[in-house]
Design a protein around this motif. Structure first.
Motif, PDB file in Angstrom:
ATOM      1  N   ALA A   9      -5.698   6.500   1.010  1.00 49.73           N
ATOM      2  CA  ALA A   9      -5.203   5.183   0.589  1.00 49.73           C
ATOM      3  C   ALA A   9      -6.124   4.072   1.081  1.00 49.73           C
ATOM      4  O   ALA A   9      -6.420   3.109   0.361  1.00 49.73           O
ATOM      5  N   GLN A  12       1.706   2.956  -3.413  1.00 53.60           N
ATOM      6  CA  GLN A  12       0.670   3.355  -4.365  1.00 53.60           C
ATOM      7  C   GLN A  12       0.768   4.868  -4.568  1.00 53.60           C
ATOM      8  O   GLN A  12       0.813   5.635  -3.602  1.00 53.60           O
ATOM      9  N   LEU A  24       0.815  -1.217   0.000  1.00 48.02           N
ATOM     10  CA  LEU A  24       0.000   0.000   0.000  1.00 48.02           C
ATOM     11  C   LEU A  24       0.845   1.262   0.000  1.00 48.02           C
ATOM     12  O   LEU A  24       0.486   2.276  -0.603  1.00 48.02           O
ATOM     13  N   ASN A  37      -9.230   3.844  -1.075  1.00 49.91           N
ATOM     14  CA  ASN A  37      -8.948   3.153  -2.331  1.00 49.91           C
ATOM     15  C   ASN A  37      -8.908   1.639  -2.112  1.00 49.91           C
ATOM     16  O   ASN A  37      -9.418   0.857  -2.930  1.00 49.91           O
ATOM     17  N   CYS A  69       4.208   8.676  -3.554  1.00 51.49           N
ATOM     18  CA  CYS A  69       3.689   7.474  -2.914  1.00 51.49           C
ATOM     19  C   CYS A  69       3.029   7.825  -1.582  1.00 51.49           C
ATOM     20  O   CYS A  69       3.392   8.802  -0.923  1.00 51.49           O
TER      21      CYS A  69
END
Length: 469
Positions: free
Chosen positions: A383, A343, A340, A386, A359
């Motif tokens: 995050a 991302q 994660l 998502n 990121c």
């Protein structure tokens, strides 16, 4: 620091009983039910009822487990007509395991009992950038210190013939064995070390069962760590130290949990290809199982029954996720699931150690460095939203020392992002909370990963390693 370079002895169990003989689906079912019954224990007839096995089959299994030292009588239950049934309980001190959290700036080692309760711990500074040789040396040294009973001040204390808790009773004590361990599976001068028993090639990182060919006798002293007087009595019957099952090692990814090899850990390309599990196994004479740090933490939470589908987000020196889907730990075919932190959520964002820009990890750490916890929580929430959209998890757990420093702020920020998503999609909001490690620290503290790592070798005994294969 003790020298534990010598390999372990292959020791036969009492009456020929070996830990390898105790493996199997039915045995795991029985052990797990006994563990769940706690101090009060559970009778053979009830075990038969709950497993679907015959009473005769249960009696045979529990007989082997008692002979091996894993079970003991917990007293007699009230009679419902006829002879009162004997309740059986787990001897927590019979088996121990090491859990190791290799972080980018330190290594934390815990020693646990059969239930995963931490008995001792040691944290040692470490710079992953110093290269493979030093990494192996420092991690092996910290593991050896815990085996020898050395605490964080380099002192050793304990009792002859067994282990006992020390300190003020809060959390895990720094416990030791007088004389330490001079060779895995051997007795040190003046004391008894935990026996490390290996069955075959301990380098097979994907096989948590490499720790067989030895009996599981309880600690050989009336003061052995365990469930109180009952455990101490059961331990004294055998007069030998607890079986050291092996070590679970949790490290930053990417890595391959099946081969025990590190890949290009973000920011530390020099570790690519390091067979860390095999190196530590050879150095210490212990079976070593490697997995990602977030996977180990998620495993610990899965065993605690948090939810059937959840994500554990760990924010410490880096950011990653451990995923439990449909009750099973999801690693992915290359142990690559849960990255994660890398991302990209801002195309023109700051550079990240992985080589990308913008990121999630880089943005969160930059916000924290600037003292803006609310912004770090907002980014983490983005995050998490998502992730929820991709996997439809029902719970998001937050852990790591960054979370532990401000758990309310992070829970508030991540909840706001998930509530906003639920409002847009017309779905139920996803629950968010700070995880608790086995030590009870909010946000999991620094111990949740190490204690979860110990479960990599303990959980299979109970048939409780929920992972896709």
């Amino acid at each position: 620091m003790s020298d534990v370079a010598e390999g372990p002895r292959h020791t036969g169990g009492r009456g020929g009983i070996r830990l390898a003989d105790l493996r199997g689906h039915n045995t795991a079912l029985v052990l797990d039910l006994v563990r769940g019954a706690g101090r009060d224990g559970i009778s053979r007839p009830e075990l038969a009822l709950r497993t679907g096995l015959t009473v005769q089959a249960v009696s045979k299994i529990t007989g082997r487990l008692r002979e091996a030292g894993l079970l003991a009588a917990a007293g007699r239950q009230e009679s419902t007509g006829g002879k009162p049934a004997t309740a059986l309980r787990l001897v927590r001190g019979a088996v121990q395991a090491l859990g190791v959290h290799l972080d980018r700036d330190a290594v934390l080692v815990v020693r646990t009992d059969l239930t995963g309760r931490a008995l001792a711990r040691r944290r040692v500074p470490l710079d992953l950038g110093r290269g493979p040789g030093e990494v192996v040396d420092v991690v092996a040294g910290a593991m050896a210190d815990v085996l020898a009973g050395e605490d964080g001040r380099g002192e050793a204390r304990g009792v002859v013939g067994g282990v006992t808790e020390a300190g003020d009773g809060g959390g895990a004590a720094e416990v030791g064995v007088a004389g330490g361990v001079t060779g895995a599976g051997h007795r040190g001068a003046g004391g008894t070390g935990a026996r490390a028993v290996v069955d075959g090639d301990a380098r097979a990182a994907g096989d948590a069962w490499a720790a067989g060919d030895g009996d599981a006798r309880a600690a050989g002293d009336a003061r052995a760590a365990g469930d109180g007087d009952g455990d101490a009595r059961a331990a004294a019957e055998h007069g030998e130290p607890p079986l050291l099952l092996g070590a679970g090692l949790a490290a930053p990814g990417p890595l391959d949990h099946r081969t025990g090899v590190l890949h290009k850990v973000s920011g530390f390309p020099g570790l690519d290809g390091l067979p860390l599990a095999a190196a530590l196994s050879e150095r210490l004479g212990l079976p070593v199982v490697l997995d990602k740090d977030t996977n180990a933490a998620a495993l610990g939470r899965a065993l605690a029954g948090d939810a059937r589908a959840f994500a554990y987000l760990h924010l410490g020196t880096g950011l990653g996720a451990g995923l439990v889907l449909d009750g099973r730990l999801y690693r992915g075919p290359r142990t690559g699931a849960g990255e994660l932190g890398h991302q990209v959520v801002r195309l023109d964002g700051p550079p990240c150690v992985c080589g990308n820009r913008g990121c999630v990890e880089a943005l969160c750490l930059a916000a924290l460095a600037a003292g803006d916890t609310a912004e770090a929580a907002r980014v983490l929430g983005t995050a998490a939203a998502n992730l929820v959209g991709l996997l439809d998890v029902e719970l998001v757990l937050l852990g790591g020392h960054r979370i532990a420093a401000a758990p309310e702020a992070f829970v508030r920020g991540v909840t706001a992002a998930l509530d906003a998503r639920a409002s847009r999609t017309g779905t139920e909001p996803v629950r968010v909370r700070a995880a608790e490690g086995a030590s009870g620290a909010a946000g999991g503290g620094d111990g949740a990963i190490a204690e979860g790592a110990a479960q990599l070798v303990l959980a299979p005994l109970f048939g409780r390693l929920p992972a896709e294969e």
